[in-house]
Scaffold this active site. Structure first.
Site, PDB file in Angstrom:
ATOM      1  N   SER A   1     -19.333   8.992  13.033  1.00  0.00           N
ATOM      2  CA  SER A   1     -18.395   8.158  12.296  1.00  0.00           C
ATOM      3  C   SER A   1     -17.879   8.973  11.120  1.00  0.00           C
ATOM      4  O   SER A   1     -18.528   9.946  10.707  1.00  0.00           O
ATOM      5  CB  SER A   1     -19.120   6.909  11.763  1.00  0.00           C
ATOM      6  OG  SER A   1     -18.355   6.259  10.764  1.00  0.00           O
TER       7      SER A   1
ATOM      8  N   TYR B   1     -26.264   1.802   8.046  1.00  0.00           N
ATOM      9  CA  TYR B   1     -25.304   2.395   8.993  1.00  0.00           C
ATOM     10  C   TYR B   1     -24.943   3.827   8.576  1.00  0.00           C
ATOM     11  O   TYR B   1     -24.979   4.760   9.385  1.00  0.00           O
ATOM     12  CB  TYR B   1     -24.049   1.511   9.044  1.00  0.00           C
ATOM     13  CG  TYR B   1     -23.014   1.956  10.045  1.00  0.00           C
ATOM     14  CD1 TYR B   1     -23.113   1.600  11.382  1.00  0.00           C
ATOM     15  CD2 TYR B   1     -21.926   2.733   9.644  1.00  0.00           C
ATOM     16  CE1 TYR B   1     -22.156   2.003  12.304  1.00  0.00           C
ATOM     17  CE2 TYR B   1     -20.967   3.145  10.551  1.00  0.00           C
ATOM     18  CZ  TYR B   1     -21.086   2.772  11.879  1.00  0.00           C
ATOM     19  OH  TYR B   1     -20.138   3.176  12.791  1.00  0.00           O
TER      20      TYR B   1
HETATM   21  C1  BGC Z   1     -17.338   1.521  11.425  1.00  0.00           C
HETATM   22  C2  BGC Z   1     -16.149   0.581  11.299  1.00  0.00           C
HETATM   23  C3  BGC Z   1     -15.223   1.079  10.212  1.00  0.00           C
HETATM   24  C4  BGC Z   1     -14.904   2.561  10.350  1.00  0.00           C
HETATM   25  C5  BGC Z   1     -14.102   3.104   9.179  1.00  0.00           C
HETATM   26  C6  BGC Z   1     -16.840   2.924  11.621  1.00  0.00           C
HETATM   27  O1  BGC Z   1     -17.892   3.819  11.804  1.00  0.00           O
HETATM   28  O2  BGC Z   1     -18.164   1.095  12.512  1.00  0.00           O
HETATM   29  O3  BGC Z   1     -16.593  -0.723  11.002  1.00  0.00           O
HETATM   30  O4  BGC Z   1     -14.005   0.341  10.261  1.00  0.00           O
HETATM   31  O5  BGC Z   1     -16.100   3.308  10.467  1.00  0.00           O
HETATM   32  O6  BGC Z   1     -14.628   2.716   7.933  1.00  0.00           O
END
Ligand code: BGC
Length: 266
Positions: free
Chosen positions: A151, A164
């Site tokens: 991410s 997360y």
């Molecule tokens: C998350 C999303 C978020 C995106 C940008 C992703 O890794 O799961 O919820 O919109 O990152 O912030």
């Protein structure tokens, strides 16, 4: 010419969102795809049906990637059907958001177990098979490809989402350490770092005009991403076109990692 012909791909968490998009993109390039899911058999079957309707080859296999016994069973089922694995897309992941001081140990553990430990377990099993089988030149220059779904939050801190962000930061060094260790076996390991992609995980961030306008202030390219944007990147990273690309995170984020606040400030 399909770029992934005769290769077997396992995509974890493929019953919805980015995983389902990646599964379809890999299948369109000729890969036989294992559509893994934890709970949504219906979602996974719909992805399989869509692939087979386009003359592709796919099966759905249930497994919670955080559970070692279930991961081992899933790999056995995959080998029973397709014989081997060539491409692993470590995609399964979820969010359990809360302010830091209110975050429960349960929510912390759930996110780390699925997002990070799940990637470790699946990558370990895939790497064993890649090493056992070695390179099959008719299929690919590499003995296997591992793609970790990370991410932008492997580098962008995210208040209210500490579990997360920690899981994604962990994926970054898991990926790089695996890349360093597995390269002599001709196994390629990379990550994709999606930005905001329209999926159920972040629906509240784009499903009203106000929400979307606010989200777009974080995206210099001024468009929210689609799952096909990630599917195209996954196909490239899985194919021999990227043979010399190893140990990187490919951000697919419309520029979200460019600190857009500094476009006018600073
Ligand atoms: C998350 C999303 C978020 C995106 C940008 C992703 O890794 O799961 O919820 O919109 O990152 O912030």
């Amino acid at each position: 010419m399909q770029r992934l012909q005769n290769q077997v791909a396992l995509v974890t968490g493929a019953s919805s969102g980015i995983g389902s998009g990646v599964a379809k993109s890999l299948a369109a390039e000729g890969a036989k795809v294992v559509v893994n899911y934890a709970r949504s058999a219906k979602g996974a079957e719909a992805v399989v049906e869509e692939i087979t309707a386009q003359d592709g080859d796919a099966i759905a296999i249930q497994a919670d990637v955080s559970q070692e016994d279930q991961v081992l069973k899933m790999f056995e089922q995959m080998y029973d059907t397709y014989g081997t694995i060539d491409i692993l897309v470590n995609n399964a992941g979820l969010q359990k958001d809360s302010p830091f001081t209110e975050m429960s140990l349960e929510d912390w553990n759930t996110v780390i177990n699925i997002n990070l430990t799940g990637q470790f377990l699946c990558a370990r099993e895939a790497a064993k098979e890649f090493i056992r089988r070695g390179v099959v030149p008719q299929k690919s220059c590499s003995a296997g490809k591992i793609i970790c779904m990370s991410s932008v939050h492997e580098v962008i801190p995210w208040a209210g989402h500490c579990n997360y962000a920690a899981s994604k930061g962990g994926i970054m060094l898991l990926m790089k350490s695996m890349a360093q260790e597995l390269a002599p076996h001709k196994i390629r390991v990379n990550s994709i770092g999606p930005g905001a992609i329209k999926t159920p995980i972040n629906q509240s961030a784009w499903d009203t005009p106000d929400a979307e306008a606010s989200l777009l202030t974080l995206i210099p390219y001024n468009r929210v991403g689609e799952t096909v944007d990630i599917g195209k990147a996954a196909v490239w990273l899985a194919s021999d076109e990227s043979e010399y690309v190893h140990g990187i995170t490919l951000f697919v984020d419309g520029g979200m990692t460019l600190y857009p606040g500094f476009a006018t400030g600073g």
